[in-house]
Design a protein around this motif. Structure first.
Motif, PDB file in Angstrom:
ATOM      1  N   PRO A   1       0.797  -1.231   0.000  1.00  0.00           N
ATOM      2  CA  PRO A   1       0.000   0.000   0.000  1.00  0.00           C
ATOM      3  C   PRO A   1       0.827   1.277   0.000  1.00  0.00           C
ATOM      4  O   PRO A   1       0.293   2.355  -0.292  1.00  0.00           O
ATOM      5  N   ALA A   2       2.115   1.164   0.297  1.00  0.00           N
ATOM      6  CA  ALA A   2       2.975   2.345   0.298  1.00  0.00           C
ATOM      7  C   ALA A   2       3.674   2.554  -1.041  1.00  0.00           C
ATOM      8  O   ALA A   2       4.405   3.534  -1.218  1.00  0.00           O
ATOM      9  N   ALA A   3       3.457   1.643  -1.997  1.00  0.00           N
ATOM     10  CA  ALA A   3       4.134   1.728  -3.289  1.00  0.00           C
ATOM     11  C   ALA A   3       3.432   2.740  -4.203  1.00  0.00           C
ATOM     12  O   ALA A   3       2.233   2.994  -4.064  1.00  0.00           O
ATOM     13  N   PRO A   4       4.161   3.286  -5.171  1.00  0.00           N
ATOM     14  CA  PRO A   4       3.563   4.229  -6.133  1.00  0.00           C
ATOM     15  C   PRO A   4       2.813   3.487  -7.245  1.00  0.00           C
ATOM     16  O   PRO A   4       3.238   3.450  -8.405  1.00  0.00           O
ATOM     17  N   LEU A   5       1.696   2.903  -6.883  1.00  0.00           N
ATOM     18  CA  LEU A   5       0.945   2.052  -7.804  1.00  0.00           C
ATOM     19  C   LEU A   5       0.175   2.872  -8.838  1.00  0.00           C
ATOM     20  O   LEU A   5      -0.226   4.009  -8.584  1.00  0.00           O
ATOM     21  N   THR A   6      -0.046   2.258  -9.994  1.00  0.00           N
ATOM     22  CA  THR A   6      -0.956   2.811 -10.993  1.00  0.00           C
ATOM     23  C   THR A   6      -2.251   2.012 -10.930  1.00  0.00           C
ATOM     24  O   THR A   6      -2.242   0.784 -11.005  1.00  0.00           O
ATOM     25  N   VAL A   7      -3.373   2.724 -10.800  1.00  0.00           N
ATOM     26  CA  VAL A   7      -4.658   2.100 -10.530  1.00  0.00           C
ATOM     27  C   VAL A   7      -5.711   2.681 -11.467  1.00  0.00           C
ATOM     28  O   VAL A   7      -5.716   3.887 -11.733  1.00  0.00           O
ATOM     29  N   ALA A   8      -6.611   1.839 -11.960  1.00  0.00           N
ATOM     30  CA  ALA A   8      -7.796   2.307 -12.674  1.00  0.00           C
ATOM     31  C   ALA A   8      -9.024   1.788 -11.949  1.00  0.00           C
ATOM     32  O   ALA A   8      -9.142   0.583 -11.710  1.00  0.00           O
ATOM     33  N   ASP A   9      -9.924   2.700 -11.582  1.00  0.00           N
ATOM     34  CA  ASP A   9     -11.209   2.337 -10.994  1.00  0.00           C
ATOM     35  C   ASP A   9     -12.245   2.462 -12.103  1.00  0.00           C
ATOM     36  O   ASP A   9     -12.637   3.569 -12.489  1.00  0.00           O
ATOM     37  N   ILE A  10     -12.684   1.329 -12.633  1.00  0.00           N
ATOM     38  CA  ILE A  10     -13.521   1.291 -13.832  1.00  0.00           C
ATOM     39  C   ILE A  10     -14.996   1.196 -13.442  1.00  0.00           C
ATOM     40  O   ILE A  10     -15.402   0.284 -12.725  1.00  0.00           O
ATOM     41  N   GLY A  11     -15.793   2.155 -13.924  1.00  0.00           N
ATOM     42  CA  GLY A  11     -17.185   2.246 -13.499  1.00  0.00           C
ATOM     43  C   GLY A  11     -17.269   2.831 -12.106  1.00  0.00           C
ATOM     44  O   GLY A  11     -17.979   2.313 -11.241  1.00  0.00           O
ATOM     45  N   CYS A  12     -16.556   3.941 -11.902  1.00  0.00           N
ATOM     46  CA  CYS A  12     -16.353   4.489 -10.555  1.00  0.00           C
ATOM     47  C   CYS A  12     -17.557   5.196  -9.982  1.00  0.00           C
ATOM     48  O   CYS A  12     -17.612   5.450  -8.776  1.00  0.00           O
TER      49      CYS A  12
END
Length: 262
Positions: free
Chosen positions: A38-49
């Motif tokens: 959870p502390a990493a610089p993640l790339t995230v897509a929330d689809i149908g947000c």
């Protein structure tokens, strides 16, 4: 669906914190099951947000992440941006108006794809199959999906959902779909009834009267409220047979010599 009905749906649902069943605690549980740092610089897509309930939870739980919040309804994204700003996470979240079936993403762009209560719009199998390429090797998909929670159910309930959403199936069936399309399941759980009643249905019902007043108690507005009341009654009477399953699965990385998946 006519534009008039779509406009009514937007107006009915936009004021509410959620446009479907869910909860912050369940978002946090699903995130733990991913095994991602959870502390990493993640790339995230929330689809149908929708208006961003899950997006806001993810931004809080993943403070170094950059999140692309995708919905095809710009009014929902406007509300999402307002909520992001109020929560102090606007710099983390990029809203994107796009269809989930025509996402403008690059291959292997994301560490995490998230979709709460929305993947049914393009079908679970179609969604997991077509979104897989957007995940980095070893990236994780989290999706909640309508699921039978018993092996048998009333004939009339089976007929209703077969007509309304033919992909409703048991968790075992859904997991087989994931495995067939190049994922390794990491976890599964069922949303508790509070995620339906308290987080989604009760706020929705509380707004029915104001919604009807805004639209002059029109026939179309009353018909839409009646549809939602029917849905609520269906769930209240049959919640022991179906719910939302939350599926967490990692994209499998195959050797370059394998031609099973792209």
């Amino acid at each position: 669906m006519t534009q008039d009905k779509l406009d009514l749906l937007i107006d009915l649902h936009q004021p509410n914190p959620r446009q479907g069943p869910g909860g912050d605690a369940q978002t946090e549980l699903a995130l733990r099951l991913t095994g991602l740092d959870p502390a990493a610089p993640l790339t995230v897509a929330d689809i149908g947000c929708g208006t961003g309930a899950a997006t806001l939870a993810l931004a809080r739980l993943l403070p170094q992440a950059q999140i692309t919040a995708v919905d095809f309804l710009p009014p929902f994204l406007t509300t999402l941006q307002q909520r992001n700003k109020a929560a102090g996470v606007a710099d983390q979240v990029t809203p994107l108006a796009a269809s989930m079936s025509e996402l403008p993403f690059a291959d292997a762009q994301f560490d995490l794809l998230w979709s709460e209560g929305a993947i049914y719009n393009m079908g679970f199998e179609n969604g997991v199959k077509n979104w897989r390429r957007f995940l980095k090797p070893g990236g994780v998909l989290v999706a909640s999906e309508l699921t039978w929670t018993t092996n048998t159910r009333p004939v009339e309930l089976q007929a209703f959902w077969d007509a309304a959403y033919s992909e409703v199936a048991t968790a075992a069936d859904k997991i087989r779909v994931l495995e067939r399309h190049g994922y390794s399941p990491l976890g599964y759980f069922v949303l508790p009834e509070t995620c339906w009643r308290d987080a989604y249905y009760r706020p929705l019902q509380a707004g029915f009267n104001d919604f009807l007043c805004r639209h002059g108690n029109s026939e179309a507005a009353r018909a839409l409220v009646a549809e939602h009341e029917q849905e609520i009654a269906l769930y209240e009477a049959n919640s022991m047979y179906f719910g939302y399953g939350v599926y967490v699965a990692r994209r499998i990385t195959f050797p370059q010599t394998s031609h099973l998946f792209p």
